[in-house]
Design a protein around this motif. Sequence first.
Motif, PDB file in Angstrom:
ATOM      1  N   ASN A  65       0.821  -1.206   0.000  1.00 11.89           N
ATOM      2  CA  ASN A  65       0.000   0.000   0.000  1.00 11.89           C
ATOM      3  C   ASN A  65       0.859   1.262   0.000  1.00 11.89           C
ATOM      4  O   ASN A  65       0.512   2.264  -0.641  1.00 11.89           O
ATOM      5  N   ILE A  66       1.969   1.225   0.711  1.00 16.56           N
ATOM      6  CA  ILE A  66       2.894   2.368   0.695  1.00 16.56           C
ATOM      7  C   ILE A  66       3.413   2.606  -0.717  1.00 16.56           C
ATOM      8  O   ILE A  66       3.409   3.737  -1.223  1.00 16.56           O
ATOM      9  N   ASP A 287       6.069   0.480  14.229  1.00 10.30           N
ATOM     10  CA  ASP A 287       4.975   1.395  14.573  1.00 10.30           C
ATOM     11  C   ASP A 287       3.739   1.128  13.726  1.00 10.30           C
ATOM     12  O   ASP A 287       2.609   1.118  14.238  1.00 10.30           O
ATOM     13  N   MET A 288       3.948   0.908  12.428  1.00 13.85           N
ATOM     14  CA  MET A 288       2.811   0.668  11.542  1.00 13.85           C
ATOM     15  C   MET A 288       2.132  -0.660  11.851  1.00 13.85           C
ATOM     16  O   MET A 288       0.898  -0.760  11.865  1.00 13.85           O
ATOM     17  N   ASN A 298      -6.735   0.054   9.335  1.00 18.09           N
ATOM     18  CA  ASN A 298      -6.711  -0.383   7.946  1.00 18.09           C
ATOM     19  C   ASN A 298      -5.301  -0.194   7.371  1.00 18.09           C
ATOM     20  O   ASN A 298      -4.724   0.893   7.501  1.00 18.09           O
ATOM     21  N   PRO A 299      -4.723  -1.219   6.733  1.00 22.68           N
ATOM     22  CA  PRO A 299      -3.354  -1.104   6.213  1.00 22.68           C
ATOM     23  C   PRO A 299      -3.164   0.051   5.239  1.00 22.68           C
ATOM     24  O   PRO A 299      -2.127   0.713   5.250  1.00 22.68           O
ATOM     25  N   GLU A 305      -0.986   7.441   6.125  1.00 20.44           N
ATOM     26  CA  GLU A 305      -0.565   8.258   7.266  1.00 20.44           C
ATOM     27  C   GLU A 305       0.952   8.344   7.341  1.00 20.44           C
ATOM     28  O   GLU A 305       1.519   9.423   7.571  1.00 20.44           O
ATOM     29  N   TRP A 306       1.628   7.221   7.145  1.00 25.45           N
ATOM     30  CA  TRP A 306       3.089   7.236   7.208  1.00 25.45           C
ATOM     31  C   TRP A 306       3.673   8.077   6.078  1.00 25.45           C
ATOM     32  O   TRP A 306       4.583   8.882   6.309  1.00 25.45           O
ATOM     33  N   LEU A 307       3.169   7.892   4.877  1.00 26.47           N
ATOM     34  CA  LEU A 307       3.672   8.687   3.738  1.00 26.47           C
ATOM     35  C   LEU A 307       3.518  10.176   4.006  1.00 26.47           C
ATOM     36  O   LEU A 307       4.433  10.969   3.728  1.00 26.47           O
ATOM     37  N   GLY A 308       2.387  10.562   4.559  1.00 28.62           N
ATOM     38  CA  GLY A 308       2.185  11.964   4.898  1.00 28.62           C
ATOM     39  C   GLY A 308       3.164  12.468   5.952  1.00 28.62           C
ATOM     40  O   GLY A 308       3.650  13.589   5.889  1.00 28.62           O
TER      41      GLY A 308
END
Length: 313
Positions: A65-66, A287-288, A298-299, A305-308
């Motif tokens: 997803n990332i 963390d994820m 939700n993955p 969220e991480w990308l942001g």
Amino acid sequence: MKSIRVALGTAVAASALLLTACGSSSSPISSGTTPSTSGSSVSAGGDVSITVGSANFQENVVLANIYAEALKSKGVKVSTKLNIGSREAYIPGLKDGSIDLIPEYSGVLLQYFDKAATAVSPDDVFAALQKAVPDTLTVLDKSAAEDKDSVAVTKATATKYKLTSIADLAPVAGKLTFGGPPEFKTRPDGIPGLAKTYGVTFGSFKVLDAGGPLTVNALKNGQVDAADLFTTDPAFTADNFVALEDPKNNFAAQNVLPLINKAKATPVVTDALNAVSAKLTTQSLIDMLTKVYNDKANPNAVAKEWLGSVGLG
């Protein structure tokens, strides 16, 4: 993997249905690709389209997803095919074009393509891997994030048998049951590797999933005495599991990196994925996964969220 993760095909994998490849009707990849658009009719991504796949465990799904969201942010047309299963299923899909990209782990991927590989350090593994991948595929930059297979035991088992290292299992392994995905029985760094490197031979093997809930619950409930768990698993903290030390490097470096069809590795795609690798750390993974496993997040939402948070959203 990873570990390594590294070669899956577990009992909890999604059923392998057929996904029609470009010019092929016999792909091993399951159907149900989820399309998504870039949100722009004219974009920096040009006409390139990427189908991102994943193996059948949550960390790999998050990573897929990332990759997908990072590419979409650059205008690349992206679809996803998640929870495919083992390398035996998705590597052929990469070769025939059924999927174009998948998150991988350097050490186990090297051993998949070169069973005689001896490299163990991150740089040595990566250098060897670049030479070992088939001509139609390529690996992009490795990240600092690493998720290795480990031999995990409960704190009680570690105390009972005075276990700190995998080597400490040798005198007692014959009366213990090991749990892991089916391919761990034959992988070079699996059961054969433990026997060769440390003289550890378990009394029995119980087929479970690839570092997932079946494995965690079996270890926690005493159905197995030791298990193959990934080192980023939140269960190590939540359930007081112990990852036994691996001083002889039975499990090689397992840096997260993209494995992609060479024809799809355009400058836009390559830059976007390398930017992810430049930001991704082991702590990021932990963390994820904590959010996914413990908070039931939700993955895809976790990936966004991480990308942001690192300026790549």
